[in-house]
Design an enzyme around this catalytic site. Structure first.
Site, PDB file in Angstrom:
ATOM      1  N   ASP A 174       0.822  -1.217   0.000  1.00 55.20           N
ATOM      2  CA  ASP A 174       0.000   0.000   0.000  1.00 55.20           C
ATOM      3  C   ASP A 174       0.852   1.261   0.000  1.00 55.20           C
ATOM      4  O   ASP A 174       0.647   2.165   0.796  1.00 55.20           O
ATOM      5  CB  ASP A 174      -0.952   0.024   1.200  1.00 55.20           C
ATOM      6  CG  ASP A 174      -1.730  -1.275   1.338  1.00 55.20           C
ATOM      7  OD1 ASP A 174      -1.952  -1.724   2.481  1.00 55.20           O
ATOM      8  OD2 ASP A 174      -2.086  -1.851   0.301  1.00 55.20           O
ATOM      9  N   GLU A 192     -11.100   0.329  -3.954  1.00 51.82           N
ATOM     10  CA  GLU A 192     -10.456   0.834  -2.738  1.00 51.82           C
ATOM     11  C   GLU A 192      -9.212   1.621  -3.126  1.00 51.82           C
ATOM     12  O   GLU A 192      -8.982   1.900  -4.294  1.00 51.82           O
ATOM     13  CB  GLU A 192     -10.089  -0.341  -1.821  1.00 51.82           C
ATOM     14  CG  GLU A 192      -9.234  -1.392  -2.484  1.00 51.82           C
ATOM     15  CD  GLU A 192      -9.138  -2.679  -1.678  1.00 51.82           C
ATOM     16  OE1 GLU A 192      -9.796  -2.811  -0.631  1.00 51.82           O
ATOM     17  OE2 GLU A 192      -8.383  -3.573  -2.101  1.00 51.82           O
TER      18      GLU A 192
END
Ligand code: 6LW
Length: 522
Positions: free
Chosen positions: A15, A174
């Site tokens: 991420d 997302e």
């Protein structure tokens, strides 16, 4: 143009989010149940990154009580505006989304300002005088990307969340990042879930609240549909788009290096880098020179997006350092520096006593076994495993009866392989334990003379092998556990981390001298 190696940040560092301050680049990644939280990496050339600190270094910022494996801190975003750095992330185990700020990304960072828009994967856009906050959430029965405005000073939410998009049709839209580039607001997303169907999609609008149109070439990055033989890199997604100080564009994204020939990975999701070019319609193309580099006709037809590789070229802002991927010999044990070490949840500092003069670390056990998930965290200190073939070693001394501690390859409380010393009635024993799911194999006790032994774990693509060095200094194998047992794909619940190599103490006091990690000894 320079050639560089991916992943640019190895070991579980998923991420990724990047910001630029002049000619300096800072990158943060998720840290889950580990403390300290949100590592901050620094680079000048985008290929070589150095861990320079963590955003979350105090309990006031990071409460991990009760955090399950892969709970705690999810995806972060780092931004710089008006000379101040902002990091927003989610503590899924305590209160949700928050923002911390700093004048120097090396820290110290402020106490949290909690944001009352829910969901995960928060991000920030500073646009003129406005501060926009996005996250992926379900509000009013709608699931997707929501946007609200924050007060530029207090950072408190000052508008109701508005729905932007549910993405381009992939599940789990997302990882939103909103950018103002030219006349457009670009919205970068991850879709498909963070496994083998992962992909990066992008949308744009003339207005920040939409409507957003999809890039006709979505997904602009994915490895779905590629087989392991042709692409050891898989699961690419959750990306950040950024411009370097020379005006070249880049994408940082998470990816997975698979164990050879199998859909398994034990190192976690790592950070990869790819060059980006903008096409004549104002849409980004990722690794454009590799877009045709997919493995076969079928993949090319399904691969309208770019493809990442372990070796890539691009207009880096500086020459990459030479990388030594050789496996060093015995003498190359590297003692990890301070910021490399991670604890499970919030540690009790009094249980970790460093003596730099003697290069020792004394751990004081609290009775919690590595498999425990309730109550105080086990006494553990480890570093990310960054290579398939890697070793950890330390001289271990158990100083009192009832003591128990040693080295461990740790993916989680139900997934670890350990070699340790115990002491009963003045006698010291060697033992190993291998735990996968609820199955646990313990070796018989092996008596040793004295109270000290040098222990070693060698990680390989097929096995983790547990050793001690006998009195002649020769490594003697005690047990081995399948590497497949410490892989993300095999965990009973969904996990997002990777394997760590470290030290633990369950009971009594155990002294570790010269803990180091390195390539597989010759
Ligand atoms: C993260 C989500 C994801 O918050 O996995 O890679 C979650 N994508 O965006 C944890 O890393």
């Amino acid at each position: 143009m320079y050639t560089y190696q991916n992943p640019v940040i190895k070991g579980f560092n998923p991420d990724p989010s990047v910001c630029r301050a002049g000619e300096d680049y800072y990158l943060v990644t998720s840290s889950f149940e580990y403390f300290p939280g949100v590592p901050v990496y620094h680079s000048k050339n985008l290929a070589d990154w150095t861990l320079v600190g963590h955003c979350l270094t105090r309990r006031e910022q990071l409460v991990l009580d009760g955090a399950r494996p892969s709970g705690g801190i999810y995806a972060p975003t780092i931004r710089v505006h008006g000379g101040r750095f902002y990091m927003t992330t989610t503590n899924v185990s305590h209160r949700g989304n928050f923002i911390v700020t700093a004048s120097d990304p090396r820290g110290p960072w402020s106490d949290p300002v909690w944001v009352t828009q829910g969901g995960i994967d928060p991000s920030l856009l500073f646009d003129g005088g406005a501060v926009y906050f996005t996250s992926t959430d379900t509000i009013g029965g709608r699931t997707g990307i929501f946007l609200c405005e924050l007060d530029p000073e207090s950072l408190e939410r000052r508008t109701e969340p508005v729905f932007l998009t549910a993405g381009g049709g992939g599940r789990f839209a997302e990882a939103p990042h909103l950018y103002k580039i030219g006349k457009y607001y670009y919205l970068l997303l991850a879709e498909g879930g963070t496994e083998y169907g992962h992909m990066v999609t992008i949308f744009r609008s003339l207005a920040v609240a939409g409507p957003y149109e999809p890039c006709p070439r979505n997904p602009i990055l994915t490895h779905r549909g590629m087989d392991a033989q042709h692409s050891p890199v898989q699961c690419t997604g959750h990306a950040e788009l950024f411009e370097d100080h020379n005006g070249n564009w880049w994408m940082a994204a998470l990816g997975v290096r698979q164990l050879p020939g199998v859909f398994l990975h034990n190192l976690g999701r790592e950070t990869f880098l790819a060059p980006v070019a903008w096409d004549e319609d104002g849409w980004p193309a990722v690794a454009p020179e590799r877009a045709s580099g997919a493995n076969d006709e079928q993949s090319v037809s399904s691969h309208r997006g770019g493809v990442l590789a372990l070796t890539m070229t691009g207009p880096l802002p500086g020459e990459p350092a030479a990388r030594c991927d050789c496996s060093p010999g015995e003498a190359d044990w590297v003692s990890p520096s301070g910021p490399d070490f991670l604890y499970i949840r919030n540690p009790e500092p009094s249980r970790y006593l460093r003596d730099p003069q003697n290069n020792t670390l004394t751990l004081r056990g609290n009775g919690m076994a590595l498999r425990e998930t309730e109550g105080a965290p086990p006494v553990f200190l480890g570093v990310r495993q960054t290579e398939f073939d890697m070793a950890a070693q330390a001289e271990v001394t158990v100083t009192e009866d009832g003591g128990k501690g040693g080295l461990v390859a740790y993916y989680g409380p139900d997934y670890h392989y350990a070699v340790y010393l115990t002491r009963y009635g003045g006698v010291t024993y060697l033992r190993t334990v291998r735990r996968v799911h609820d199955l646990e194999a313990r070796s018989e006790r092996v008596q040793i003379y004295g109270e000290t032994a040098t222990l070693r774990i060698i990680a390989g693509k097929d096995f983790y092998t547990l050793y001690w060095l006998d009195p002649s200094g020769n490594p003697a194998e005690l047990a081995r556990g399948a590497t497949a047992g410490l892989c993300t794909e095999g965990t009973a619940s969904m996990t997002f981390t990777g394997t760590l190599l470290g030290m633990f103490c369950e009971r009594g006091e155990v002294v570790f001298r010269g803990f180091g990690v390195g390539g597989t000894p010759k």
